[in-house]
Scaffold this motif. Structure first.
Motif, PDB file in Angstrom:
ATOM      1  N   ILE A 110       0.793  -1.282   0.058  1.00  0.00           N
ATOM      2  CA  ILE A 110      -0.110   0.147  -0.050  1.00  0.00           C
ATOM      3  C   ILE A 110       1.032   1.191  -0.111  1.00  0.00           C
ATOM      4  O   ILE A 110       0.617   2.280  -0.548  1.00  0.00           O
ATOM      5  CB  ILE A 110      -0.869  -0.003   1.359  1.00  0.00           C
ATOM      6  CG1 ILE A 110      -1.839  -1.195   0.850  1.00  0.00           C
ATOM      7  CG2 ILE A 110      -1.551   1.365   1.508  1.00  0.00           C
ATOM      8  CD1 ILE A 110      -3.025  -1.322   2.499  1.00  0.00           C
ATOM      9  N   LYS A 111       1.911   1.199   0.724  1.00  0.00           N
ATOM     10  CA  LYS A 111       2.892   2.391   0.880  1.00  0.00           C
ATOM     11  C   LYS A 111       3.505   2.795  -0.334  1.00  0.00           C
ATOM     12  O   LYS A 111       3.508   3.872  -0.846  1.00  0.00           O
ATOM     13  CB  LYS A 111       3.941   2.294   1.999  1.00  0.00           C
ATOM     14  CG  LYS A 111       4.669   3.443   2.380  1.00  0.00           C
ATOM     15  CD  LYS A 111       5.890   2.926   3.386  1.00  0.00           C
ATOM     16  CE  LYS A 111       6.693   4.255   3.579  1.00  0.00           C
ATOM     17  NZ  LYS A 111       7.670   4.013   4.620  1.00  0.00           N
ATOM     18  N   ARG A 112       3.782   1.381  -1.253  1.00  0.00           N
ATOM     19  CA  ARG A 112       4.454   1.742  -2.636  1.00  0.00           C
ATOM     20  C   ARG A 112       3.482   2.340  -3.398  1.00  0.00           C
ATOM     21  O   ARG A 112       4.077   3.141  -4.121  1.00  0.00           O
ATOM     22  CB  ARG A 112       5.091   0.310  -2.946  1.00  0.00           C
ATOM     23  CG  ARG A 112       5.674   0.302  -4.337  1.00  0.00           C
ATOM     24  CD  ARG A 112       6.807   1.182  -4.313  1.00  0.00           C
ATOM     25  NE  ARG A 112       7.997   0.768  -3.477  1.00  0.00           N
ATOM     26  CZ  ARG A 112       8.819  -0.171  -4.200  1.00  0.00           C
ATOM     27  NH1 ARG A 112       8.863  -0.653  -5.523  1.00  0.00           N
ATOM     28  NH2 ARG A 112       9.758  -0.767  -3.358  1.00  0.00           N
ATOM     29  N   ILE A 113       2.185   1.942  -3.521  1.00  0.00           N
ATOM     30  CA  ILE A 113       1.309   2.580  -4.201  1.00  0.00           C
ATOM     31  C   ILE A 113       1.109   4.000  -3.981  1.00  0.00           C
ATOM     32  O   ILE A 113       0.890   4.782  -4.908  1.00  0.00           O
ATOM     33  CB  ILE A 113       0.135   1.736  -4.270  1.00  0.00           C
ATOM     34  CG1 ILE A 113       0.366   0.096  -4.419  1.00  0.00           C
ATOM     35  CG2 ILE A 113      -1.129   2.432  -5.211  1.00  0.00           C
ATOM     36  CD1 ILE A 113      -0.737  -0.834  -4.341  1.00  0.00           C
ATOM     37  N   GLY A 114       0.985   4.230  -2.605  1.00  0.00           N
ATOM     38  CA  GLY A 114       0.450   5.370  -2.129  1.00  0.00           C
ATOM     39  C   GLY A 114       1.543   6.572  -2.284  1.00  0.00           C
ATOM     40  O   GLY A 114       1.170   7.854  -2.247  1.00  0.00           O
ATOM     41  N   GLU A 115       2.803   6.139  -2.552  1.00  0.00           N
ATOM     42  CA  GLU A 115       3.788   7.224  -2.918  1.00  0.00           C
ATOM     43  C   GLU A 115       3.738   7.924  -4.196  1.00  0.00           C
ATOM     44  O   GLU A 115       4.171   9.022  -4.419  1.00  0.00           O
ATOM     45  CB  GLU A 115       5.231   6.386  -2.760  1.00  0.00           C
ATOM     46  CG  GLU A 115       5.655   5.990  -1.516  1.00  0.00           C
ATOM     47  CD  GLU A 115       6.937   4.954  -1.596  1.00  0.00           C
ATOM     48  OE1 GLU A 115       7.502   4.651  -2.683  1.00  0.00           O
ATOM     49  OE2 GLU A 115       7.609   5.093  -0.450  1.00  0.00           O
ATOM     50  N   SER A 116       2.791   7.275  -5.147  1.00  0.00           N
ATOM     51  CA  SER A 116       3.005   7.982  -6.652  1.00  0.00           C
ATOM     52  C   SER A 116       1.334   8.127  -6.869  1.00  0.00           C
ATOM     53  O   SER A 116       0.995   8.854  -7.989  1.00  0.00           O
ATOM     54  CB  SER A 116       3.561   7.210  -7.538  1.00  0.00           C
ATOM     55  OG  SER A 116       2.971   5.853  -7.508  1.00  0.00           O
ATOM     56  N   SER A 117       0.452   7.451  -6.305  1.00  0.00           N
ATOM     57  CA  SER A 117      -0.986   7.585  -6.585  1.00  0.00           C
ATOM     58  C   SER A 117      -1.949   7.202  -5.711  1.00  0.00           C
ATOM     59  O   SER A 117      -1.569   6.742  -4.397  1.00  0.00           O
ATOM     60  CB  SER A 117      -1.126   6.488  -7.829  1.00  0.00           C
ATOM     61  OG  SER A 117      -1.023   5.340  -7.513  1.00  0.00           O
ATOM     62  N   PHE A 118      -3.261   7.562  -5.872  1.00  0.00           N
ATOM     63  CA  PHE A 118      -4.342   7.340  -5.045  1.00  0.00           C
ATOM     64  C   PHE A 118      -4.727   5.842  -4.835  1.00  0.00           C
ATOM     65  O   PHE A 118      -4.416   4.807  -5.837  1.00  0.00           O
ATOM     66  CB  PHE A 118      -5.667   7.683  -5.622  1.00  0.00           C
ATOM     67  CG  PHE A 118      -6.770   7.779  -4.558  1.00  0.00           C
ATOM     68  CD1 PHE A 118      -6.756   8.716  -3.493  1.00  0.00           C
ATOM     69  CD2 PHE A 118      -7.702   6.875  -4.701  1.00  0.00           C
ATOM     70  CE1 PHE A 118      -8.013   8.727  -2.660  1.00  0.00           C
ATOM     71  CE2 PHE A 118      -8.871   6.951  -3.738  1.00  0.00           C
ATOM     72  CZ  PHE A 118      -8.878   7.917  -2.937  1.00  0.00           C
ATOM     73  N   ILE A 119      -4.827   5.273  -3.624  1.00  0.00           N
ATOM     74  CA  ILE A 119      -4.888   3.874  -3.458  1.00  0.00           C
ATOM     75  C   ILE A 119      -6.399   3.365  -3.708  1.00  0.00           C
ATOM     76  O   ILE A 119      -7.204   3.897  -2.943  1.00  0.00           O
ATOM     77  CB  ILE A 119      -4.448   3.473  -1.893  1.00  0.00           C
ATOM     78  CG1 ILE A 119      -3.135   3.810  -1.625  1.00  0.00           C
ATOM     79  CG2 ILE A 119      -4.640   1.939  -1.638  1.00  0.00           C
ATOM     80  CD1 ILE A 119      -2.569   4.021  -0.249  1.00  0.00           C
ATOM     81  N   PRO A 120      -6.581   2.497  -4.497  1.00  0.00           N
ATOM     82  CA  PRO A 120      -7.967   2.199  -4.797  1.00  0.00           C
ATOM     83  C   PRO A 120      -8.731   1.495  -3.440  1.00  0.00           C
ATOM     84  O   PRO A 120      -8.141   0.725  -2.648  1.00  0.00           O
ATOM     85  CB  PRO A 120      -7.843   1.030  -5.882  1.00  0.00           C
ATOM     86  CG  PRO A 120      -6.616   1.355  -6.347  1.00  0.00           C
ATOM     87  CD  PRO A 120      -5.682   1.938  -5.600  1.00  0.00           C
ATOM     88  N   LEU A 121     -10.079   2.044  -3.268  1.00  0.00           N
ATOM     89  CA  LEU A 121     -10.746   1.479  -1.972  1.00  0.00           C
ATOM     90  C   LEU A 121     -10.813   0.077  -1.943  1.00  0.00           C
ATOM     91  O   LEU A 121     -10.817  -0.738  -1.044  1.00  0.00           O
ATOM     92  CB  LEU A 121     -11.864   2.023  -1.863  1.00  0.00           C
ATOM     93  CG  LEU A 121     -12.273   3.712  -1.839  1.00  0.00           C
ATOM     94  CD1 LEU A 121     -13.413   4.347  -1.798  1.00  0.00           C
ATOM     95  CD2 LEU A 121     -11.265   4.277  -0.462  1.00  0.00           C
ATOM     96  N   SER A 122     -11.012  -0.610  -3.041  1.00  0.00           N
ATOM     97  CA  SER A 122     -11.109  -2.109  -3.170  1.00  0.00           C
ATOM     98  C   SER A 122      -9.732  -2.762  -2.744  1.00  0.00           C
ATOM     99  O   SER A 122     -10.062  -3.829  -1.944  1.00  0.00           O
ATOM    100  CB  SER A 122     -11.348  -2.461  -4.697  1.00  0.00           C
ATOM    101  OG  SER A 122     -10.250  -2.193  -5.366  1.00  0.00           O
ATOM    102  N   PHE A 123      -8.742  -2.084  -2.731  1.00  0.00           N
ATOM    103  CA  PHE A 123      -7.416  -2.763  -2.276  1.00  0.00           C
ATOM    104  C   PHE A 123      -7.335  -2.494  -0.791  1.00  0.00           C
ATOM    105  O   PHE A 123      -6.790  -3.134  -0.058  1.00  0.00           O
ATOM    106  CB  PHE A 123      -6.220  -2.003  -3.022  1.00  0.00           C
ATOM    107  CG  PHE A 123      -5.065  -2.897  -2.733  1.00  0.00           C
ATOM    108  CD1 PHE A 123      -4.867  -3.845  -3.361  1.00  0.00           C
ATOM    109  CD2 PHE A 123      -3.812  -2.241  -1.978  1.00  0.00           C
ATOM    110  CE1 PHE A 123      -3.384  -4.596  -3.049  1.00  0.00           C
ATOM    111  CE2 PHE A 123      -2.666  -2.983  -1.812  1.00  0.00           C
ATOM    112  CZ  PHE A 123      -2.534  -4.264  -2.268  1.00  0.00           C
ATOM    113  N   LEU A 124      -7.643  -1.139  -0.565  1.00  0.00           N
ATOM    114  CA  LEU A 124      -7.512  -0.935   0.951  1.00  0.00           C
ATOM    115  C   LEU A 124      -8.862  -1.952   1.915  1.00  0.00           C
ATOM    116  O   LEU A 124      -8.502  -2.334   3.033  1.00  0.00           O
ATOM    117  CB  LEU A 124      -8.253   0.442   0.947  1.00  0.00           C
ATOM    118  CG  LEU A 124      -7.168   1.578   0.638  1.00  0.00           C
ATOM    119  CD1 LEU A 124      -7.661   2.926   1.159  1.00  0.00           C
ATOM    120  CD2 LEU A 124      -5.855   1.331   1.614  1.00  0.00           C
TER     121      LEU A 124
END
Length: 301
Positions: A244-258
């Motif tokens: 999640i952190k790797r994704i969040g460094e550059s883009s919005f984290i999809p709610l489905s993944f959260l």
């Protein structure tokens, strides 16, 4: 006797790679370079690699990106003896000793990461180097992968599951690791000009493969690692957070993944991570550009 396979989309980078190989591979080494031009008629990389490997005439294969290359000289003479070992699967230069039961890349936990490469001009050596010339891993980064042709024949790239350009390396190395031992090489130094692209497409492909294939294979760990069931639960949560952190460094984290992250127990560590996730989401929202008409309307007001 090496067949080098390249999926090419950039002629200048391909030329640089060819010159690098000729300069560094060593004297009196028989090799061929099989180039698949994937620019005019793009195909999934699994299909490209399988088609190229089927035409290879030598017993050893190297799948390599065209923006990579070798810094060490005479590298094939150092790698070939290890490739000859019956239990040797893939040899690469970055990977992980553990893949937890979460959707993500091989970088899940720094404790088990093994790296020996020069990436984007920066030398990175973790749990590797001359003191650890062959460190066993289960997942390998796909920018450079050596293996015997006979092993590729046993487990070729999964063209049915791999329909794009992401996740082929993790999928391939996990399948090979079920029967053989994969290694990160610490005695040959390579370079890679890219740091990877963890975009929405990567996330979508990763989740799809996890749900349809990897979930039944994970967790997977190298033969020299043992983690009890209680600790695996904790590491699973931390690995999910790192993805999640790797994704969040550059883009919005999809709610489905959260939503998948919410399945973990409400421990203090979980709550700490959740606060960080919310902070990342807030920053991501701030990076979203408003449509031009709305901006103009705000200026008028």
């Amino acid at each position: 006797m090496l067949s080098i396979i390249v999926c090419s989309v950039n002629s200048s980078k391909l030329l640089k790679l060819k010159e690098n190989i000729a300069w560094t591979i060593g004297n009196n080494i028989e090799y061929e370079i099989i180039v698949e031009n994937n620019l005019t008629n793009p195909r999934p990389i699994a299909k490209v690699y399988n088609e190229a490997a089927s035409r290879a005439k030598y017993p050893y294969l190297l799948f390599i990106h065209e923006d990579a290359g070798f810094i060490s000289q005479n590298w094939f003479r150092l790698i070939e003896p290890k490739l000859k070992e019956k239990n040797c699967g893939i040899i690469g230069f970055a990977g992980s000793k553990v893949m937890f039961n979460v959707p993500g890349g091989w970088f899940m936990d720094p404790k088990w990461i093994v790296v020996n490469l020069n990436q984007s001009g920066e030398y990175c050596c973790v749990n590797s180097g001359e003191s650890q010339p062959w460190n066993e891993v289960v997942a390998i980064d796909g920018y450079a992968m050596f293996l015997r042709r006979e092993i590729w024949k046993e487990s070729p790239f999964d063209e049915e599951s791999l329909t794009g350009f992401h996740c082929y390396d993790i999928d391939f190395s996990l399948c090979i690791a079920k029967k053989y031992k994969n290694y990160v090489c610490g005695i040959v130094l390579t370079y890679h000009e890219s740091r990877g692209n963890f975009d929405k497409t990567w996330l979508k492909e990763t989740i799809k493969l996890y749900k349809n294939k990897w979930k039944g294979m994970l967790p997977m760990m190298s033969s020299d690692v043992f983690i009890n069931d209680r600790k695996i639960k904790n590491f699973n949560e931390r690995a999910y957070f790192r993805v999640i952190k790797r994704i969040g460094e550059s883009s919005f984290i999809p709610l489905s993944f959260l939503w998948g992250y919410l399945k973990y127990p409400m421990t203090f560590r979980f709550m700490e991570h959740w606060v960080k996730i919310l902070f990342m989401q807030t920053k991501a929202i701030g990076r979203i550009k408003l449509p031009l008409p709305l901006k103009q309307k705000e200026k008028q007001e």
